[in-house]
Every structure is written in structure tokens, then in C-alpha cells.
Motif scaffolding. Sequence first.
Motif, short mmCIF file in Angstrom:
data_model
loop_
_atom_site.label_atom_id
_atom_site.label_comp_id
_atom_site.label_asym_id
_atom_site.label_seq_id
_atom_site.Cartn_x
_atom_site.Cartn_y
_atom_site.Cartn_z
N GLU B 17 -26.74 -49.18 -79.02
CA GLU B 17 -27.66 -49.20 -80.18
C GLU B 17 -27.61 -50.38 -80.92
O GLU B 17 -28.58 -50.52 -82.19
CB GLU B 17 -27.29 -47.89 -80.96
N LEU B 18 -26.65 -51.09 -80.83
CA LEU B 18 -26.56 -52.36 -81.64
C LEU B 18 -27.62 -53.35 -81.21
O LEU B 18 -28.22 -53.44 -80.14
CB LEU B 18 -25.27 -53.18 -81.59
N ASP B 19 -27.96 -54.39 -82.14
CA ASP B 19 -28.89 -55.35 -81.89
C ASP B 19 -28.16 -56.29 -80.77
O ASP B 19 -27.13 -56.28 -80.77
CB ASP B 19 -29.49 -55.89 -83.04
N ALA B 20 -29.02 -57.09 -80.27
CA ALA B 20 -28.69 -57.92 -79.06
C ALA B 20 -27.35 -59.10 -79.62
O ALA B 20 -26.45 -59.04 -78.74
CB ALA B 20 -29.84 -58.83 -78.54
N ASN B 21 -27.69 -59.50 -80.78
CA ASN B 21 -26.55 -60.48 -81.19
C ASN B 21 -25.40 -59.76 -81.46
O ASN B 21 -24.23 -60.41 -81.01
CB ASN B 21 -27.02 -61.11 -82.64
N THR B 22 -25.32 -58.49 -82.00
CA THR B 22 -24.05 -57.87 -82.21
C THR B 22 -23.37 -57.43 -80.92
O THR B 22 -22.13 -57.33 -80.93
CB THR B 22 -24.35 -56.60 -83.36
N MET B 23 -24.30 -57.05 -80.18
CA MET B 23 -23.52 -56.55 -78.96
C MET B 23 -23.16 -57.70 -78.25
O MET B 23 -21.79 -57.58 -77.76
CB MET B 23 -24.86 -56.32 -77.91
N ASN B 24 -23.54 -58.85 -78.33
CA ASN B 24 -22.84 -60.15 -77.70
C ASN B 24 -21.54 -60.37 -78.22
O ASN B 24 -20.44 -60.61 -77.62
CB ASN B 24 -23.72 -61.23 -77.97
N ILE B 25 -21.69 -60.07 -79.60
CA ILE B 25 -20.26 -60.62 -80.39
C ILE B 25 -19.42 -59.38 -80.13
O ILE B 25 -18.10 -60.18 -79.90
CB ILE B 25 -20.67 -60.65 -81.97
N VAL B 26 -19.62 -58.25 -80.16
CA VAL B 26 -18.57 -57.34 -79.87
C VAL B 26 -18.01 -57.45 -78.28
O VAL B 26 -16.82 -57.57 -78.01
CB VAL B 26 -18.95 -55.78 -79.94
#
Lengths: 199, 300
Positions: B17-26
Amino acid sequence: MIEINRSRRSYLSDAELIKAFQTGDKDVFDELVIRYKDRIVNLCYRFLGDYQDACDTAQDVFIKAFEALVKFRFKSSFYTWIYRIAVNTCNNRLKSLEFRFKKMIKRTGNPGSRGNVSLSCSEESFSPALRLEKKERSILIARAVDSLSGLKKTVLILRDIEGLAYDEISKITGLKPGTVKSKLARARADLRKKLKSVL
Amino acid sequence: MGCAKIRRNLSGYIENELDANTMNIVEQHLFSCNKCKEAFNSMHILVQDLSVMESVKAPDDFLDRLHDRIKKDSGFNRLARKLFLPPMIKVPFQFAAAAAMAVLIFFIVHTPAIKDEMKSVSTVMHAEKKAAVAKDKVDKDRPVAGHASIPVESEAVDEKPALTIELALLLNKQTPPARNVVQSFMERKAESGKGDLKSGKRISSDTDAAAPAALHSIPTSAISVGDINKIVHRVQGRILAVEYNKEKNSPELLMAEIPANKYGSFLKELRKLGKFLSPPPSIPAKKPSLMQIEVKFLSP
């Protein structure tokens, strides 16, 4: 009043059954009970942790629904509506002195037990040792869920055990979807800490 | 992004459910940080375990038991439930409401101003009712022309008497000695006007010299309102109403209020006017401060 034939009832939607109930055909309520009794009993069991208590509370839920169904305004689905009644009834039951006393007696009497219930474990491929391990693990998880407080417990049960969508949980609990997500994240983190040795 | 922030986002990462940028960072962080990866794995397992937890089913007799309970759930039970459940909330509120009502009633009853007002209202109502009853009685029993009800004092009394005594007095034939004949004459003159008296003689109103002649024509059994007034005031009482018979030139009924401790003196005064048909009742030892007396005057 138009009475609906028993065999026809099973083909009708919840909304059609409720309309029939509101016009005076009280027998259609049986069909609604048949459709939702297992889910409501299961939900109550998740909250209360005792099968007998869960059955009694589920009955209370359906009695409340029976009394209030005349006033149902179709603003939400019957499913969401009865889940809301069930969640509120369970939370009231958890707060009741009688329940707390009963729970305390149970804990002192039989520390490992989580209600007198035969769980429907259908995975026959498991070996007895695996089944035992799974059952023990399941009991530990259930106890950890039981120890969560208020809304965190509600949100976790509705999302991770019952598998409801965020907007449905939002309607049932009256919380905003963002709050539901944050409560869920905290509930999962708490639960992970509690079950660190098992996971 | 630090480990603490990554761990806060793990739940959203599992749910995608995270946005694409946060998903990448995680995702990048989980590759590099073993502790966070471990936390992610355990949370992922937990979510999977929760989703496959064994479920329970309703018992077979669930619907039958529900029918029984709905049948048993009578109107009274439903009302009781509405009134008292949940008890933790409703019962304390009900107690609080009852206590508030009790305090309110206590203050209403014990506040002197309200108490006096309520008493005066009830006394006025009582006096009005009595007067109305007396008037009705006169209207019913005798023709209107011959009778007149004279309310002597109509103001409200301070205390409502709880004790009422009825007496019947057979008047003496002779005029009582305490009577002021001139006053009696003047009253009679005012009340009966210039009409004929029983004897048929006419009283002249022009000169005082006519008074002695008129006095001879007054029936000897008659008493005046003035006599009654004197007696009542002698015992420090109040006249509530007097019924007057114009034909007989005599009062017929007296309603008065006297202090209870003057009851004996009042009876003594009445005995001077005549004798009681039956012995006057005695008053209880625990008497109120005021008492109401109704005296019926009977002609000899």
C-alpha cells in the motif's frame, strides 16, 4: 404482507430479504441467520476466546439485529451492519464484570485452555506432531491477539483474521481508513514482539 | 530512511500500500539490513498465520435456540433491557437523576418563600371552595330571597387548620346580656332596609327616637352579626363566612377559625347565647394551632 416461499429465500439478496422483513414477513430473518451465523460466531470467538460465550454473544447479536432490522435504512450492507453490532456487543461483553470474572477463574483453573471447542482442522496431510505444533502455535497466537487492547485488537481481527477491506473496517469501527492502517501497523508490531519466540 | 521508520512501514509494505518511492526505499533497505529483514519475515509469517487461523462454526441448534430466545424475549424484558442495559452506564445515570429529583423536591418543600406561596394558594383555594359549598347549600335548601351569605373576612389566613368542628346551638329566647342593642338595631336597619319586620310595624329611619320603639318589635331569639363578631374576636379568631336569614333577622351559620387553645373560651361564649343540641366534641391532645368551627344557629 407477502410471504416468501422458503426455497425462494435462498436466491434472494440480503436487501430483498430485509425489505420482505420490513413489510412483515418475519420468517425471512431465518435465512439471514443461516447466511451469517458461522461468520458471526467465528468473529465472536476471535474476540472472546471462548466458544460457548461466542455462541451466546452471537445469539445476542442476532436478537439485536432482529429488533433493529425494521429501522434498517440500506445506507450500508447488512453484512457491515451486523458486523458492527457484533463488534460492539463483543466489546461490551469484554468490558462486563461477569466476563472478566469468568476469564480470571478460567486462567487460574486451566492456564493453557482457550475455550472448550473442537477446531475444524481439515488439513489431514499433517502428521500428528505437525498438527500438535500447529495447534499449539495457533493457541499462542490467539492468546497474543487476546492480549491486545481495544481498537488494535478489533482492527487486527477484522483485517488479518476476517480478511475485511479497509473501507469495510472503517465503516464497522467508525474510524478513518488512515487510522485503521496505523492501528493495524501498531497491532502487528505489538503482536510480533509478543510472539518473537514462536515466529 | 532509518530502521525505525522502515519498521513502521513494514505493515504497509506487506499490504503493498505504500507509494512507489517508499516501496523502493523499503525494499533497498531490506536487502542491506538483516535486522529489518528479520522483522519483515516474522511479520509476514504472522500475517499469514493469522489469515489461516482455524475457524469455528455455529452449533447445529443455533437457529432453534435463537427462535426460543426471541419468543422468550417478551415486551417487558425488552423494556427492562432498554431501561437498565448496559447497567454500567444507565444505572448510575438513573441514580443520579433520582438523587437530583430528591434534592429538587427537598428544596421546593423547604424553601420558605415557595412554601408560603404554596400554602397561601392552597388556603385561598380551600376558603373559596368552602364559600362555594356554603353558597350551594343555601341555594339548594332555601329560596334565594330569604338568605344572604356574608363573607366577613376573605383574606387568606396564615396557617391552614387541620381540625374542623361542627356545632349546633339552640338559641335562647331572651336577648343575650352582652349585646349592644343600638348596634344591633343599626345593623338590622342596614340589613333589612326599610322593609316591614315580622310584627308589621315600620321602623323610622329619620330619628334616633324611633329606635326604642323598633327594639320592641325585634324577635327576642335573634342575635346579630355584631354579637358573633365580638365572640370570635374575643377568642382572637377570624370569621370566614356567615349565613344570614333575612326573614328571621338572625344568622344561621357561622364559619370561623380560632386558635385551638381558645376552644374552651369560645364554647363558654357560645353557651351564653344558647345551649348545644349535643355536647361539643373534645379536641385531641395533639391539636393544631388553628381550628375551624362551623356553628349552626337554631331558633328556639
